[in-house]
Motif scaffolding. Structure first.
Motif, PDB file in Angstrom:
ATOM      1  N   VAL A  37       0.858  -1.183   0.000  1.00  0.00           N
ATOM      2  CA  VAL A  37       0.000   0.000   0.000  1.00  0.00           C
ATOM      3  C   VAL A  37       0.897   1.237   0.000  1.00  0.00           C
ATOM      4  O   VAL A  37       1.682   1.425   0.935  1.00  0.00           O
ATOM      5  N   TYR A  38       0.792   2.065  -1.035  1.00  0.00           N
ATOM      6  CA  TYR A  38       1.612   3.270  -1.127  1.00  0.00           C
ATOM      7  C   TYR A  38       0.748   4.465  -1.481  1.00  0.00           C
ATOM      8  O   TYR A  38      -0.202   4.351  -2.254  1.00  0.00           O
ATOM      9  N   ALA A  39       1.099   5.605  -0.892  1.00  0.00           N
ATOM     10  CA  ALA A  39       0.397   6.856  -1.175  1.00  0.00           C
ATOM     11  C   ALA A  39       1.301   7.770  -1.981  1.00  0.00           C
ATOM     12  O   ALA A  39       2.529   7.758  -1.815  1.00  0.00           O
ATOM     13  N   THR A  40       0.710   8.583  -2.852  1.00  0.00           N
ATOM     14  CA  THR A  40       1.501   9.516  -3.653  1.00  0.00           C
ATOM     15  C   THR A  40       2.151  10.581  -2.791  1.00  0.00           C
ATOM     16  O   THR A  40       3.095  11.239  -3.235  1.00  0.00           O
ATOM     17  N   SER A  41       1.683  10.748  -1.551  1.00  0.00           N
ATOM     18  CA  SER A  41       2.300  11.725  -0.642  1.00  0.00           C
ATOM     19  C   SER A  41       3.531  11.154   0.057  1.00  0.00           C
ATOM     20  O   SER A  41       4.141  11.826   0.886  1.00  0.00           O
ATOM     21  N   GLY A  42       3.902   9.897  -0.272  1.00  0.00           N
ATOM     22  CA  GLY A  42       5.159   9.338   0.205  1.00  0.00           C
ATOM     23  C   GLY A  42       5.050   8.259   1.265  1.00  0.00           C
ATOM     24  O   GLY A  42       6.018   7.534   1.505  1.00  0.00           O
ATOM     25  N   ASP A  59      -5.130  14.599   2.284  1.00  0.00           N
ATOM     26  CA  ASP A  59      -6.454  14.438   1.685  1.00  0.00           C
ATOM     27  C   ASP A  59      -6.412  14.357   0.168  1.00  0.00           C
ATOM     28  O   ASP A  59      -7.312  13.790  -0.455  1.00  0.00           O
ATOM     29  N   THR A  60      -5.393  14.936  -0.442  1.00  0.00           N
ATOM     30  CA  THR A  60      -5.315  14.987  -1.900  1.00  0.00           C
ATOM     31  C   THR A  60      -4.536  13.805  -2.487  1.00  0.00           C
ATOM     32  O   THR A  60      -4.370  13.713  -3.698  1.00  0.00           O
ATOM     33  N   ALA A  61      -4.041  12.905  -1.625  1.00  0.00           N
ATOM     34  CA  ALA A  61      -3.202  11.799  -2.095  1.00  0.00           C
ATOM     35  C   ALA A  61      -4.034  10.731  -2.799  1.00  0.00           C
ATOM     36  O   ALA A  61      -5.252  10.623  -2.622  1.00  0.00           O
ATOM     37  N   HIS A  62      -3.349   9.941  -3.606  1.00  0.00           N
ATOM     38  CA  HIS A  62      -3.898   8.728  -4.187  1.00  0.00           C
ATOM     39  C   HIS A  62      -3.202   7.538  -3.526  1.00  0.00           C
ATOM     40  O   HIS A  62      -2.043   7.629  -3.138  1.00  0.00           O
ATOM     41  N   VAL A  63      -3.906   6.435  -3.431  1.00  0.00           N
ATOM     42  CA  VAL A  63      -3.346   5.232  -2.829  1.00  0.00           C
ATOM     43  C   VAL A  63      -3.242   4.148  -3.900  1.00  0.00           C
ATOM     44  O   VAL A  63      -4.181   3.928  -4.676  1.00  0.00           O
ATOM     45  N   ARG A  64      -2.075   3.481  -3.923  1.00  0.00           N
ATOM     46  CA  ARG A  64      -1.832   2.392  -4.871  1.00  0.00           C
ATOM     47  C   ARG A  64      -1.704   1.098  -4.078  1.00  0.00           C
ATOM     48  O   ARG A  64      -0.818   0.962  -3.234  1.00  0.00           O
ATOM     49  N   LEU A  75      -6.520   4.727  -6.499  1.00  0.00           N
ATOM     50  CA  LEU A  75      -7.703   5.564  -6.300  1.00  0.00           C
ATOM     51  C   LEU A  75      -7.429   6.685  -5.307  1.00  0.00           C
ATOM     52  O   LEU A  75      -6.530   6.584  -4.470  1.00  0.00           O
ATOM     53  N   PRO A  76      -8.210   7.773  -5.391  1.00  0.00           N
ATOM     54  CA  PRO A  76      -8.033   8.903  -4.467  1.00  0.00           C
ATOM     55  C   PRO A  76      -8.404   8.519  -3.042  1.00  0.00           C
ATOM     56  O   PRO A  76      -9.307   7.716  -2.822  1.00  0.00           O
ATOM     57  N   VAL A  77      -7.720   9.111  -2.073  1.00  0.00           N
ATOM     58  CA  VAL A  77      -7.995   8.833  -0.666  1.00  0.00           C
ATOM     59  C   VAL A  77      -9.435   9.181  -0.319  1.00  0.00           C
ATOM     60  O   VAL A  77     -10.084   8.474   0.461  1.00  0.00           O
ATOM     61  N   ARG A  78      -9.945  10.242  -0.897  1.00  0.00           N
ATOM     62  CA  ARG A  78     -11.280  10.721  -0.516  1.00  0.00           C
ATOM     63  C   ARG A  78     -12.404   9.744  -0.875  1.00  0.00           C
ATOM     64  O   ARG A  78     -13.508   9.838  -0.337  1.00  0.00           O
ATOM     65  N   VAL A  79     -12.144   8.789  -1.764  1.00  0.00           N
ATOM     66  CA  VAL A  79     -13.185   7.815  -2.126  1.00  0.00           C
ATOM     67  C   VAL A  79     -12.869   6.426  -1.584  1.00  0.00           C
ATOM     68  O   VAL A  79     -13.580   5.468  -1.876  1.00  0.00           O
ATOM     69  N   LEU A  80     -11.813   6.317  -0.770  1.00  0.00           N
ATOM     70  CA  LEU A  80     -11.437   5.021  -0.214  1.00  0.00           C
ATOM     71  C   LEU A  80     -12.459   4.578   0.827  1.00  0.00           C
ATOM     72  O   LEU A  80     -12.719   5.276   1.802  1.00  0.00           O
ATOM     73  N   GLY A  81     -13.043   3.410   0.644  1.00  0.00           N
ATOM     74  CA  GLY A  81     -14.022   2.893   1.584  1.00  0.00           C
ATOM     75  C   GLY A  81     -13.385   1.966   2.603  1.00  0.00           C
ATOM     76  O   GLY A  81     -12.178   1.712   2.583  1.00  0.00           O
TER      77      GLY A  81
END
Length: 406
Positions: A37-42, A59-64, A75-81
């Motif tokens: 699990v990695y976030a674009t914010s590092g 809040d603006t990060a994406h998670v891979r 997908l964006p963090v804000r839509v992560l369920g």
């Protein structure tokens, strides 16, 4: 200016929060343990044995989220369920045919891996380790530790940063099994330039003289999804003449880069001696090594890895499970090692070079020479605990059972 600075700090803090989710197989609902699990914010982590993860991100990060054999989710963090469903990768069935001789392909993979190993062997970073031992249904041993060490394909030696060990005491009625040096399985390298046997004489697959020990077959997995790399799957099966402990392995390799993505296998030929009765028991251990590609270029649309001359495979995590018996009672061990890379640890910056952990070092004894730092453990949790681990930790901490309490 002070007011402007204060407002800026509040805004930055408001942009970060902690996310939690469980990663499962989209078809079966079975948790996917140890997925990356990695976030674009590092920030980064892995899922635990129950498929759960926790991560503090902007809040603006994406998670891979990725795991070999599944389609990567981005997908964006804000839509992560609360639940993330990974779909199994769809491969061309015509290509999934085991081919009888993988010697030539394996030679290319070994050559590439050794080249990357030598180029990246000076890279250093932080590692986290957790281990639990269960005798029957009782969790009687708990270990957590942080290390500083090499972050390429493995770290045969590392410096202990912080650690804590607790074990339930045996008595005349209830006796528990305590395992020494289970940690060394996490130090096992699948890639080694040394043609001699590895840690404790265990033979590994990606070595220059692998043909002395293994028969290699392979197949190809060509994915229909652009987010899932095409893979070679190499099967390293020990030759009948091999009597030393050996890792029977399946190695997944990126077809474009020949970079190692994952290795899973069983350690064969190991036994454990009962120090009470002197009897030896079969020691069945299963290991899963996960790697991440460092320095690869990525397609901005598909996030698919592109070939890069300076890229290399870096160890991401090692999970190990083992079973044995103790006075006729089943014993189960489980551990996970996670490569934190350059992620900072709160309250601990410099390694203690006097606490070097090698293949012959008893990690529990080394931990006992340290002083328990409660605030450090409250601030650092990089791999979410399972419910069992959380329960056992709170019980042992509440009763001050950790051996390095002073």
């Amino acid at each position: 200016m002070f007011l402007l600075w204060a407002v800026a700090v509040v805004q930055v803090q408001a942009q970060t929060h902690t996310i939690e989710a469980r990663v499962v197989n989209a078809k079966t609902g079975v948790p996917v343990g140890y997925a990356n699990v990695y976030a674009t914010s590092g920030q980064g982590t892995i899922t635990n044995a129950d498929g759960d993860f926790r991560l503090t991100v902007t809040d603006t990060a994406h998670v891979r989220i990725s795991f070999v054999g599944y389609e990567t989710v981005y997908l964006p963090v804000r839509v992560l369920g609360p639940v993330v469903r990974l779909r199994e990768a769809i491969y061309d069935i015509a290509a999934v045919t085991i081919l009888p001789s993988g010697d030539r392909l394996a030679t290319r993979v070994v050559k590439k891996a050794l080249k990357e190993f030598r180029r990246s062997r000076k890279e250093r970073g932080n590692y986290f380790y957790r281990q639990v031992t269960q005798t029957d249904s009782v969790c009687n041993e708990y270990i957590e530790a942080f290390f500083w060490g090499r972050t390429s394909f493995c770290f045969p030696t590392a410096q202990l940063l912080e650690g804590r060990y607790a074990g339930l005491p045996s008595d005349s009625i209830i006796r528990y099994q305590y395992v020494t040096n289970f940690f060394t399985l996490s130090q096992l390298a699948i890639v080694t330039p040394d043609i001699q046997a590895g840690i404790h004489g265990i033979i590994q697959p990606l070595r220059e003289n692998f043909l002395r020990y293994y028969k290699v077959t392979y197949n190809t997995l060509r994915s229909s999804s652009p987010s899932t790399p095409d893979c070679y799957v190499l099967y390293f099966d020990p030759l009948p003449i091999v009597s030393s402990p050996i890792l029977q392995a399946v190695v997944y390799v990126d077809m474009k880069t020949l970079g190692v993505l994952r290795c899973e296998g069983n350690l064969l030929g190991l036994t454990m001696q009962d120090i009470v009765t002197g009897e030896e028991h079969d020691f069945v251990a299963h290991l899963n090594f996960s790697f991440r590609r460092v320095g690869d270029l990525f397609d901005p649309k598909t996030h698919d890895a592109l070939n890069s001359r300076d890229s290399y495979s870096q160890l991401s995590s090692v999970s190990a499970t083992a079973t044995t018996t103790f006075i006729g009672r089943p014993v189960r061990l489980r551990s996970v090692l996670y490569n934190l890379g350059q992620q900072e640890l709160s309250g601990r910056a410099q390694p203690d070079f006097s606490l070097e952990i090698g293949a012959q070092t008893d990690l529990k004894t080394a931990i006992n020479h340290t002083v328990y730092n409660a605030s450090f453990w409250q601030q650092n949790e990089f791999v979410k605990r399972t419910e069992l681990e959380e329960t056992v930790l709170r019980m042992m901490e509440g009763n001050r059972l950790f051996s390095n309490y002073r």
